[in-house]
Enzyme design. Sequence first.
Site, PDB file in Angstrom:
ATOM      1  N   HIS A  76      34.760  34.142  33.576  1.00 45.08           N
ATOM      2  CA  HIS A  76      35.080  34.800  34.836  1.00 45.08           C
ATOM      3  C   HIS A  76      34.378  36.159  34.881  1.00 45.08           C
ATOM      4  O   HIS A  76      33.730  36.564  33.918  1.00 45.08           O
ATOM      5  CB  HIS A  76      36.609  34.929  34.951  1.00 45.08           C
ATOM      6  CG  HIS A  76      37.098  35.254  36.317  1.00 45.08           C
ATOM      7  ND1 HIS A  76      36.564  34.725  37.463  1.00 45.08           N
ATOM      8  CD2 HIS A  76      38.119  36.066  36.738  1.00 45.08           C
ATOM      9  CE1 HIS A  76      37.227  35.207  38.510  1.00 45.08           C
ATOM     10  NE2 HIS A  76      38.158  36.022  38.100  1.00 45.08           N
ATOM     11  N   HIS A  96      44.218  27.680  43.654  1.00 47.64           N
ATOM     12  CA  HIS A  96      43.476  28.938  43.832  1.00 47.64           C
ATOM     13  C   HIS A  96      42.501  28.817  45.015  1.00 47.64           C
ATOM     14  O   HIS A  96      41.343  29.208  44.948  1.00 47.64           O
ATOM     15  CB  HIS A  96      42.727  29.314  42.532  1.00 47.64           C
ATOM     16  CG  HIS A  96      42.375  30.777  42.437  1.00 47.64           C
ATOM     17  ND1 HIS A  96      41.176  31.270  42.887  1.00 47.64           N
ATOM     18  CD2 HIS A  96      43.047  31.842  41.957  1.00 47.64           C
ATOM     19  CE1 HIS A  96      41.128  32.582  42.673  1.00 47.64           C
ATOM     20  NE2 HIS A  96      42.258  32.959  42.111  1.00 47.64           N
ATOM     21  N   ASP A 140      45.604  39.435  41.892  1.00 45.51           N
ATOM     22  CA  ASP A 140      46.276  38.203  42.348  1.00 45.51           C
ATOM     23  C   ASP A 140      46.906  37.425  41.198  1.00 45.51           C
ATOM     24  O   ASP A 140      47.553  36.403  41.417  1.00 45.51           O
ATOM     25  CB  ASP A 140      45.316  37.304  43.158  1.00 45.51           C
ATOM     26  CG  ASP A 140      44.047  36.934  42.406  1.00 45.51           C
ATOM     27  OD1 ASP A 140      43.502  37.795  41.700  1.00 45.51           O
ATOM     28  OD2 ASP A 140      43.598  35.773  42.533  1.00 45.51           O
ATOM     29  N   HIS A 141      46.748  37.930  39.959  1.00 47.88           N
ATOM     30  CA  HIS A 141      47.339  37.240  38.809  1.00 47.88           C
ATOM     31  C   HIS A 141      48.420  38.051  38.101  1.00 47.88           C
ATOM     32  O   HIS A 141      49.094  37.529  37.222  1.00 47.88           O
ATOM     33  CB  HIS A 141      46.243  36.823  37.818  1.00 47.88           C
ATOM     34  CG  HIS A 141      45.310  35.832  38.436  1.00 47.88           C
ATOM     35  ND1 HIS A 141      45.391  34.482  38.191  1.00 47.88           N
ATOM     36  CD2 HIS A 141      44.327  35.987  39.346  1.00 47.88           C
ATOM     37  CE1 HIS A 141      44.476  33.851  38.915  1.00 47.88           C
ATOM     38  NE2 HIS A 141      43.820  34.753  39.626  1.00 47.88           N
ATOM     39  N   HIS A 172      44.356  37.220  33.410  1.00 46.91           N
ATOM     40  CA  HIS A 172      43.416  38.340  33.516  1.00 46.91           C
ATOM     41  C   HIS A 172      43.959  39.359  34.506  1.00 46.91           C
ATOM     42  O   HIS A 172      44.983  39.122  35.150  1.00 46.91           O
ATOM     43  CB  HIS A 172      42.016  37.859  33.897  1.00 46.91           C
ATOM     44  CG  HIS A 172      41.892  37.262  35.267  1.00 46.91           C
ATOM     45  ND1 HIS A 172      42.637  36.189  35.696  1.00 46.91           N
ATOM     46  CD2 HIS A 172      41.104  37.593  36.328  1.00 46.91           C
ATOM     47  CE1 HIS A 172      42.294  35.867  36.927  1.00 46.91           C
ATOM     48  NE2 HIS A 172      41.376  36.713  37.348  1.00 46.91           N
ATOM     49  N   HIS A 182      42.893  40.681  37.384  1.00 45.56           N
ATOM     50  CA  HIS A 182      42.707  40.725  38.834  1.00 45.56           C
ATOM     51  C   HIS A 182      44.111  40.688  39.440  1.00 45.56           C
ATOM     52  O   HIS A 182      44.978  39.943  38.975  1.00 45.56           O
ATOM     53  CB  HIS A 182      41.859  39.545  39.326  1.00 45.56           C
ATOM     54  CG  HIS A 182      40.387  39.772  39.143  1.00 45.56           C
ATOM     55  ND1 HIS A 182      39.484  38.759  38.931  1.00 45.56           N
ATOM     56  CD2 HIS A 182      39.656  40.933  39.154  1.00 45.56           C
ATOM     57  CE1 HIS A 182      38.264  39.279  38.802  1.00 45.56           C
ATOM     58  NE2 HIS A 182      38.346  40.581  38.938  1.00 45.56           N
ATOM     59  N   ASP A 214      41.149  32.150  36.362  1.00 44.27           N
ATOM     60  CA  ASP A 214      40.015  31.800  37.192  1.00 44.27           C
ATOM     61  C   ASP A 214      38.795  31.545  36.301  1.00 44.27           C
ATOM     62  O   ASP A 214      38.645  32.211  35.288  1.00 44.27           O
ATOM     63  CB  ASP A 214      39.672  32.953  38.129  1.00 44.27           C
ATOM     64  CG  ASP A 214      40.829  33.357  39.040  1.00 44.27           C
ATOM     65  OD1 ASP A 214      41.872  32.695  39.016  1.00 44.27           O
ATOM     66  OD2 ASP A 214      40.692  34.355  39.756  1.00 44.27           O
TER      67      ASP A 214
HETATM   68 ZN   LIG Z   1      42.325  34.842  41.154  1.00 45.85          ZN
HETATM   69 ZN   LIG Z   2      40.006  36.577  39.051  1.00 44.66          ZN
END
Ligand SMILES: [Zn+2]
Ligand SMILES: [Zn+2]
Length: 302
Positions: free
Chosen positions: A142, A269, A66-67, A62, A64, A211
Amino acid sequence: MTFEVLILGCGAATPTSRHNPSSQLVNIHDKLFLVDCGEGTQMELRRNKVKFQKIQHIFISHLHGDHYLGLLGLISSMHLLGRKSTLHLYGPAELKELVELNLRVSQTYLDYPLVYHITDEKRQIKLFEDKSLEVHSFPLKHRIPCTGFLFMEKQKQHKIHKDIIVEYRLSPSQIIQLKKGENVETNRGILTVEQACILAEKPKSYAYCSDTMYWERLVDFISGIDLIYHESTFLNSEKERAKQTYHSTAEQAAKMAALLGAKKLILGHYSSRYTDLQPFIEQAKPFFENVILADEGMVVAL
Ligand SMILES: [Zn+2]
Ligand SMILES: [Zn+2]
């Protein structure tokens, strides 16, 4: 045959001195699949001596940061290192916009083709297939559209004993049936696969779930897997926060692994608020015994 997961990043949104944001390298039969690509992924690949150009497929769960925020750097490095071969990117439709905008404003003209494959947060999709394995995306629950990824070996054919072929005077079609795992009728009665063959190994499978909040509908997509990585951003003390932010606790990850009939669970995570990760194991174990904590550089073999 190789089937292993190398953890490159297992922290949540904010990097810490101990953990990078999400990324993993899945090696199946010496094919390398990168799963998520948070900041720090390139350096972690370097530390683990992974050749960038061996990666042909990158899966983004996805959008976000951090990915995926490490992806633009990795695409650029592959170009600078002289890549010519196609790179396949799998993720939400907007991933293409993000990558193309970056390439346009930096006036970067790649020497290799990028091919985009769109995932769907509402249904399971087969994204990749070759003669020995398949990769599917499947929905997660999510805050924004998000999918997990399922890596599955295909069932190999059983090996038939040569003397059985002669002894039972098996026809070519009977041999094919047995190799596929079907018993056959002979003039000496039923010949079972177990009698006739050296059985092939059972196919192995790995599911990546980051997530997501605790979501029982996952059983529709990934039950009976060997290994699962399930996010555990929080401990029980933050259960309400987990719900509000569409994340999971270690206990919920363990309950999900049990519900899915998985054989082994990797937790990851972790929120940056936790420095001691032992309580994650303590809160997971009562619900799922075979659980380990992800850590950068860790290799989990199936
Ligand atoms: Zn994340
Ligand atoms: Zn996320």
